[in-house]
Design a protein around this motif. Structure first.
Motif, short mmCIF file in Angstrom:
data_model
loop_
_atom_site.label_atom_id
_atom_site.label_comp_id
_atom_site.label_asym_id
_atom_site.label_seq_id
_atom_site.Cartn_x
_atom_site.Cartn_y
_atom_site.Cartn_z
N THR A 74 0.75 -1.29 -0.01
CA THR A 74 -0.05 0.00 -0.25
C THR A 74 0.91 1.27 0.00
O THR A 74 1.77 1.42 0.70
CB THR A 74 -1.02 0.00 1.15
N CYS A 75 0.51 2.16 -0.74
CA CYS A 75 1.31 3.51 -0.75
C CYS A 75 0.14 4.64 -0.90
O CYS A 75 -0.93 4.53 -1.20
CB CYS A 75 1.69 3.84 -2.14
N LEU B 162 2.52 2.70 -10.00
CA LEU B 162 2.35 1.86 -8.94
C LEU B 162 1.13 0.75 -8.91
O LEU B 162 1.62 -0.30 -8.67
CB LEU B 162 2.30 2.45 -7.63
N TRP C 229 0.58 -2.34 -6.69
CA TRP C 229 0.34 -1.81 -5.36
C TRP C 229 -1.16 -1.00 -5.13
O TRP C 229 -1.66 -0.59 -6.29
CB TRP C 229 1.32 -0.48 -5.37
#
Length: 67
Positions: free
Chosen positions: A15-16, A40, A45
């Protein structure tokens, strides 16, 4: 950035979080930041934007992290 997969998002590698200040100008996500979000996501992600710490914590809880 969390390198453990989010428990409620099958297939995500991690996770970002794009952190934004509350009531700040400018606080919009820029086109360049959106480009990075896509890069991402294309790599597995989970990405989300949070305005403030409370929103980030709530977002992490929604996807299954215990925070």
């Amino acid at each position: 950035m969390f390198v453990d997969p989010p428990p409620f998002i099958p297939g995500a590698v991690g996770t970002c979080i794009e952190m934004k200040k509350i009531n700040a100008v400018p606080s919009d996500t820029s086109p360049n930041q959106l480009k990075w979000h896509k890069i991402l996501r294309d790599r597995g992600w989970f990405v989300f934007v949070a305005k403030g710490c409370s929103a980030a914590i709530a977002g992490l809880r929604e996807i299954g992290y215990e925070v």
